[in-house]
Design an enzyme around this catalytic site. Structure first.
Site, PDB file in Angstrom:
ATOM      1  N   LYS A 141       0.803  -1.226   0.000  1.00 46.01           N
ATOM      2  CA  LYS A 141       0.000   0.000   0.000  1.00 46.01           C
ATOM      3  C   LYS A 141       0.833   1.271   0.000  1.00 46.01           C
ATOM      4  CE  LYS A 141      -3.058  -1.474   3.150  1.00 46.01           C
ATOM      5  NZ  LYS A 141      -4.235  -1.333   4.016  1.00 46.01           N
TER       6      LYS A 141
ATOM      7  N   LYS B  13      -1.394   2.144   9.263  1.00 49.42           N
ATOM      8  CA  LYS B  13      -1.824   0.987   8.459  1.00 49.42           C
ATOM      9  C   LYS B  13      -0.634   0.155   8.007  1.00 49.42           C
ATOM     10  CE  LYS B  13      -5.992   3.020   6.448  1.00 49.42           C
ATOM     11  NZ  LYS B  13      -6.690   3.350   5.194  1.00 49.42           N
TER      12      LYS B  13
ATOM     13  N   GLU C 227      -6.762   1.964  -1.716  1.00 49.59           N
ATOM     14  CA  GLU C 227      -5.947   0.852  -2.209  1.00 49.59           C
ATOM     15  C   GLU C 227      -6.490   0.327  -3.522  1.00 49.59           C
ATOM     16  OE1 GLU C 227      -6.898  -2.879   0.459  1.00 49.59           O
ATOM     17  OE2 GLU C 227      -6.879  -1.123   1.735  1.00 49.59           O
TER      18      GLU C 227
ATOM     19  N   ARG D 246      -7.932  -7.939  -8.791  1.00 44.47           N
ATOM     20  CA  ARG D 246      -8.693  -9.169  -9.065  1.00 44.47           C
ATOM     21  C   ARG D 246     -10.119  -8.808  -9.487  1.00 44.47           C
ATOM     22  NH1 ARG D 246      -8.911  -8.217  -3.428  1.00 44.47           N
ATOM     23  NH2 ARG D 246     -11.042  -7.736  -2.827  1.00 44.47           N
TER      24      ARG D 246
END
Ligand code: MV4
Length: 474
Positions: free
Chosen positions: A116, A158, A288, A292
């Site tokens: 990230k 994070k 983010e 997929r």
């Protein structure tokens, strides 16, 4: 086009990918674990090959087993679905080495977006708005306290390898920062084997709005609209909708432009999603990127008239994506309810067992993506998603009315499930008003708890309508 595709997944997404393969006229092989031998995708596939026991690391996450399954069945491509190996750069890399196409972005792109801090860097370079925060990872705690003071409290720490809220800590004061950083680092190291963390400004009850993108191998990158995924419980999405309600036209335009710019900067190929946080003033910030196909992709398909899985396969096979941004203007509104085998009345405890009766809803504007059938035994080894009910309407009200109808028609006996919870959510006045944000479900649970604990609870359990009742009905 490919000559045969290996589907390295299970459940509803294995069935969804199988359907896309059928529509394309490409034979498909399902790679399954012992626990899924009797599953619907295994029965419907052209071929099926067992890749190991029920245990995830020994089957669905077992890269040598997946690659071998593709090679022995003569597949020239692997579709990873979502979860499991879908964002595993190493699988994508091995595929390349053995001459199999990984249906997804290139390994380097998966790796970069999976970090990230790196993803933030790519987005910043291309002018995509970010929350104020550290440029890279935290290396020095004294500097970090100063940065936090400059950003303004609250801040959030994070994990760069994180996702789904793990390794995330909110700090409300400078003293808090020191503790939060070491806790986040320890949590991240334990969970991901990577203790790197970064810091950014924390938003109170933002909305989660994400943009679907697709890129081909010719440098075309197109944004295909947004989804609101604010309705989450413990970082699990529960209800999603497209387009995002109450999003001003100009904000939406800028959001889609930013997403396209970001995906281009990432040299993105395949379908992907850029997640943004939206604050109360309508400003958006990149959070983010997911590399997929996502669970909630059908709502984008419904309002844009495109089959995302078919196009994911086509661009992977080297076809050009023939549409432009302007070809996609959302038509009507779509909502998805995720139906899981969980007991909403008992802290969403997973429920396993054998389904007795299953009656799927239908009629105008209703789509069901599910691997369920009467007599299906739910394996305990995997996530609890039973399927998704997706509705379409000419506007949000009609999509909601049709969801209400669909949920009313749905019968699943033998296991606890979240259909009654969804009935209550869909009927909630605040939801109906489109006032969604990431604090919505926690607040809704509070509100509903009073009703549930009321003395007439027994009576409510006999009702098919709100407030939500036990799934073990009918
Ligand atoms: C945030 C945030 C507020 N401010 N970041 C949660 C999961 C992870 N992907 C990021 N998450 C959040 N990041 C900043 N700077 C609030 C959340 C968050 C959240 C985000 C989307 C959907 C639901 C959420 C529930 C709680 C917290």
């Amino acid at each position: 086009m490919f000559s045969k595709i290996l589907i390295a997944n299970r459940g509803e997404i294995a069935l969804r990918v199988l359907r896309a393969c059928r529509d394309l006229g490409v034979p498909a092989v399902i790679a399954y674990s012992d626990a899924d031998r009797e599953s619907l995708p295994v029965r419907l596939a052209d071929e099926a090959v067992c890749i190991g026991p029920a245990s995830v690391p020994r089957s669905y996450n077992n890269i040598p087993a997946v690659i071998s399954a593709a090679l022995v069945t003569g597949c020239d491509a692997i579709h990873p679905g979502y979860g499991f190996l879908a964002e595993n750069a190493y699988l994508a890399d091995i595929c390349q080495q053995v001459g199999i196409t990984f249906i997804g972005p290139r390994p380097g792109v998966i790796e970069r977006m999976g970090n990230k801090a790196e993803a933030r860097h790519v987005m910043k370079e291309s002018g995509v708005p970010l929350l104020p925060g550290t440029e890279g990872i935290i290396t020095n705690i004294a500097d970090t306290r100063q940065i936090a003071r400059k950003i303004g409290f609250p801040v959030v720490i994070k994990a760069v390898a994180g996702g789904g809220g793990r390794g995330m800590r909110v700090a409300t004061s400078e003293a808090d920062v020191t503790r939060s950083v070491s806790m986040a680092q320890a949590e991240a190291e334990a969970a991901f084997g990577n203790g790197d963390v970064y810091i950014e400004r924390y938003l109170d009850r933002p909305r989660h709005v994400e943009v679907q993108v697709i890129g081909d191998n010719f440098g075309n990158v197109v944004a295909i609209g947004e989804r609101d995924c604010s309705l989450q419980r413990r970082h699990q999405k529960v209800i999603e909708e497209a387009p995002a309600p109450e999003l001003p036209k100009k904000v939406r335009e800028n959001l889609l432009k930013a997403a396209t710019r970001g995906a281009k900067a990432a040299n993105y190929t395949s379908v992907g999603t850029l997640e943004f946080l939206l604050d109360q003033e309508g400003r958006f910030y990149f959070m983010e990127m997911n590399t997929r196909i996502q669970v909630e992709h059908p709502i984008t398909e419904e309002v844009n008239g495109i089959d995302l899985v078919v196009w994911q396969i086509r661009v992977a096979a080297g076809e050009r994506f023939p549409f432009k941004e302007d070809d996609f203007q959302p038509r009507g509104h779509s909502i998805e309810c995720r139906i899981t085998a969980e007991d909403a009345l008992n802290d969403f405890q997973p429920s396993v067992g054998t389904v007795g009766t299953y009656v799927a809803p239908g009629g105008p504007g209703v789509r069901v993506d599910s691997h369920l059938f009467s007599g299906y035994t739910i394996p305990s080894h995997y996530d609890s998603l039973l399927g998704k009910i997706i509705t379409w309407g000419k506007d949000r009200d009609e999509a909601i009315a049709r969801m209400r109808r669909a949920l009313h028609e749905t019968v699943i006996t033998g296991v606890n499930h979240t259909v009654p919870f969804h009935r209550a959510m869909i009927s909630d006045p605040e939801f109906r008003a489109g006032k969604v944000h990431t604090g919505f479900i926690p607040a809704f649970m509070e509100r509903s708890q009073d009703l549930l604990n009321a003395s007439d609870r027994e009576e409510r359990e006999l009702s098919q309508d709100e407030p939500f009742v036990k799934g073990r009905t009918a």
